[in-house]
Write a protein that holds these residues in place. Structure first.
Motif, mmCIF file in Angstrom:
data_model
loop_
_atom_site.group_PDB
_atom_site.id
_atom_site.type_symbol
_atom_site.label_atom_id
_atom_site.label_comp_id
_atom_site.label_asym_id
_atom_site.label_seq_id
_atom_site.Cartn_x
_atom_site.Cartn_y
_atom_site.Cartn_z
ATOM 1 N N UNK A 390 -26.280 51.663 4.652
ATOM 2 C CA UNK A 390 -25.077 52.478 4.336
ATOM 3 C C UNK A 390 -24.320 52.938 5.561
ATOM 4 N N UNK A 391 -23.927 52.087 6.328
ATOM 5 C CA UNK A 391 -23.339 52.161 7.682
ATOM 6 C C UNK A 391 -21.753 51.753 7.386
ATOM 7 N N UNK A 392 -20.910 52.623 7.806
ATOM 8 C CA UNK A 392 -19.592 52.265 8.050
ATOM 9 C C UNK A 392 -19.163 51.779 9.443
ATOM 10 N N UNK A 393 -18.443 50.365 9.141
ATOM 11 C CA UNK A 393 -18.164 49.839 10.583
ATOM 12 C C UNK A 393 -16.445 50.314 10.587
ATOM 13 N N UNK A 394 -16.249 51.131 11.601
ATOM 14 C CA UNK A 394 -14.747 51.275 11.750
ATOM 15 C C UNK A 394 -14.172 50.997 13.204
ATOM 16 N N UNK A 395 -13.410 49.910 13.170
ATOM 17 C CA UNK A 395 -13.093 49.563 14.334
ATOM 18 C C UNK A 395 -14.001 49.064 15.276
ATOM 19 N N UNK A 396 -15.205 48.478 14.715
ATOM 20 C CA UNK A 396 -16.359 47.959 15.472
ATOM 21 C C UNK A 396 -17.401 48.826 15.724
ATOM 22 N N UNK A 397 -17.011 50.061 15.495
ATOM 23 C CA UNK A 397 -17.994 51.073 15.728
ATOM 24 C C UNK A 397 -18.974 51.536 14.579
ATOM 25 N N UNK A 398 -20.184 51.739 14.748
ATOM 26 C CA UNK A 398 -21.021 52.233 13.419
ATOM 27 C C UNK A 398 -20.778 53.602 13.285
ATOM 28 N N UNK A 399 -20.789 54.092 11.990
ATOM 29 C CA UNK A 399 -20.946 55.438 11.587
ATOM 30 C C UNK A 399 -21.795 55.365 10.610
ATOM 31 N N UNK A 400 -22.724 56.369 10.764
ATOM 32 C CA UNK A 400 -23.914 56.766 9.953
ATOM 33 C C UNK A 400 -23.377 57.525 8.637
ATOM 34 N N UNK A 401 -23.394 57.291 7.521
ATOM 35 C CA UNK A 401 -22.743 57.972 6.408
ATOM 36 C C UNK A 401 -23.888 59.194 6.218
ATOM 37 N N UNK A 402 -25.121 59.148 6.606
ATOM 38 C CA UNK A 402 -25.936 60.312 6.556
ATOM 39 C C UNK A 402 -25.824 61.242 7.450
#
Length: 496
Positions: A390-402
């Motif tokens: 459940x990682x969001x990849x925004x502009x090549x950067x990983x965002x942990x939804x948790x």
């Protein structure tokens, strides 16, 4: 055999002293000059109390000084841990407490975030001042299995994890790539990802270990990237598909000679056919890769002969690397069946810093469990289907939804789920779906801005009138929420 980063660095400085090691912000530094610079900084670290086994945390923008600090830490027998400059103070405080660094390197822009850190603070300007001066150095009997690099990753949990790598793992990973995916000319690599990420640190170290030249940029600029490829002979580029799309959209792309670009790896999203064909017409194959920080960034790479016929595949078994798909019980699945992608091969992490439980969960019987869903085809090529983590990849950067959910729950919200919303600029951005005692939008966003990096703050907010859908296990059903709000569904009003 001394298979260490510093041993290879010293050898290249002796073998090709005048070759450019790094080109950044218009400045060129040769291998010999770079080696002497690192020696001076390593000696300064030791003067400040640094001993083998200590950690250096680096919180600064991409620069030559950044990589000098990393290599000086390694030369002094320590571990280098980069942290994102996008982190806010509370995030940095937690990481500094976890890593307990002896030295913390920062720059003018980021110094206020770490001003009170319990470590020896060294500004990049002080490192820059040691580019010239009396030669000093540190010589230690470094070991193959020494932990040298810690890459900070958001992962799938609410707290970041430090992914540890040994000298040997990084050296073997580089040799694996040179043999299995060779270049036809001198190693000249473009680096645009933050050095704090595996997409920055590992390509730089691979360049160094290969005796190549690193073209280090502070950020991605399509026009400058294309110029470096055409004028400087850059022949190795790795990036999200959107990077290649932006270069292809430039008016000067049609006349650009990029035939010497031997390796163009991409990941995180499928390359659309028109983009694939536009680069192929100029003699460049955009090839999907699959990997994660824990696998050294790159795990498997689609072969050149499959790049056009099977562009959606991320590669299969490579020299010294196996890839498989496994079910929840640990059974290997045949082609066509969906399960978790697992890897084993060179470059794998030694484990997570201060987190043996997570290490044991990730590495079982020699296999790295990636947490990503995939399917093998009849040729043994893997296609990534979805992210279990459940990682969001925004502009090549990983965002942990948790992580984002944890911060929103601090406001007393009964239920929250963060999913990806499509975005023309960044590919994906966070969308928060909330239920229950939800504060005013302005208050919720302000709270997120205080405790999260800007790129992690939700851009969209949906207030559900019903409890969020759940799976049989009791967990919130992200697939159901994506079906309701994701894909081509109309987006709500943007809140940030």
């Amino acid at each position: 055999m001394p298979m260490t980063i510093d041993h290879a660095f010293r050898w290249w400085a002796m073998e090709h002293p005048d070759r450019d090691m790094i080109v950044s912000n218009g400045e060129r530094v040769s291998y010999a000059a770079f080696n002497r610079w690192v020696g001076r900084v390593a000696a300064m670290f030791v003067d400040r109390g640094f001993v083998p086994g200590d950690r250096t945390v680096i919180c600064a923008e991409n620069s030559t000084e950044w990589v000098v600090a990393m290599l000086a830490s390694i030369r002094a027998g320590g571990m280098s841990a980069g942290v994102s400059t996008k982190l806010v103070k509370s995030e940095l405080d937690w990481l500094v407490q976890d890593y307990t660094p002896r030295v913390l390197v920062t720059d003018e822009a980021n110094a206020p975030k770490v001003a009170r850190a319990p470590a020896v603070l060294i500004d990049c300007a002080e490192i820059a001042a040691l580019r010239q001066g009396e030669d000093r150095d540190v010589r230690l009997a470094l070991k193959d299995e020494d932990i040298t690099i810690i890459v900070t990753t958001s992962g799938s949990t609410a707290r970041p994890k430090g992914v540890m790598f040994t000298n040997r793992a990084i050296c073997e990973h580089n040799m694996w790539q040179l043999v299995s995916d060779p270049l036809t000319g001198p190693y000249r690599r473009l680096l645009v990802a933050p050095m704090s990420t595996s997409a920055g640190t590992m390509p730089f170290l691979h360049t160094l270990l290969s005796g190549g030249t690193a073209f280090l940029e502070s950020r991605f600029d399509a026009a400058e990237a294309l110029r470096l490829i055409t004028e400087e002979g850059v022949n190795f580029v790795t990036g999200a598909p959107i990077f290649f799309q932006r270069m292809a959209d430039l008016p000067e792309f049609d006349a650009a000679d990029v035939r010497h670009l031997d390796i163009a790896h991409t990941g995180g999203a499928t390359v659309v056919q028109p983009l694939l064909e536009k680069w192929a017409a100029k003699g460049v194959l955009l090839r999907q890769m699959f990997g994660q920080t824990e696998s050294g960034g790159t795990g498997v790479i689609n072969a050149r002969h499959h790049a056009l016929s099977r562009p959606e595949m991320c590669g299969g078994m490579m020299m010294f690397t196996d890839v498989a798909v496994m079910d929840a019980d640990g059974n290997m699945l045949p082609p066509g069946e969906q399960g978790e992608i697992v890897l084993r091969g060179p470059g794998m992490m030694a484990g997570y810093w201060n987190n043996p439980a997570a290490t044991a969960e990730a590495i079982c019987d020699g296999w790295l469990h990636t947490g990503d869903l995939g399917v093998l085809d009849e040729l043994g090529l893997v296609r990534m289907v979805d992210r279990m983590k459940d990682i969001i990849i925004s502009g090549g950067l990983n965002i942990s939804a948790a992580e984002v959910e944890r911060v929103i729950l601090e406001l007393g919200v009964e239920e929250v789920a963060v999913i990806a919303a499509r975005d023309d600029k960044f590919g994906e951005v966070p969308m928060a779906v909330v239920f229950g005692s939800v504060p005013e939008t302005e208050q919720l966003i302000a709270h997120c801005c205080e405790h999260l990096s800007n790129f992690k703050v939700p851009r969209y907010l949906i207030r559900s009138e019903e409890p969020l859908p759940r799976l049989a296990s009791g967990k919130i059903s992200k697939p159901a929420l994506r079906a309701l709000y994701g894909g081509d569904k109309p987006l709500p009003e943007r809140v940030r």
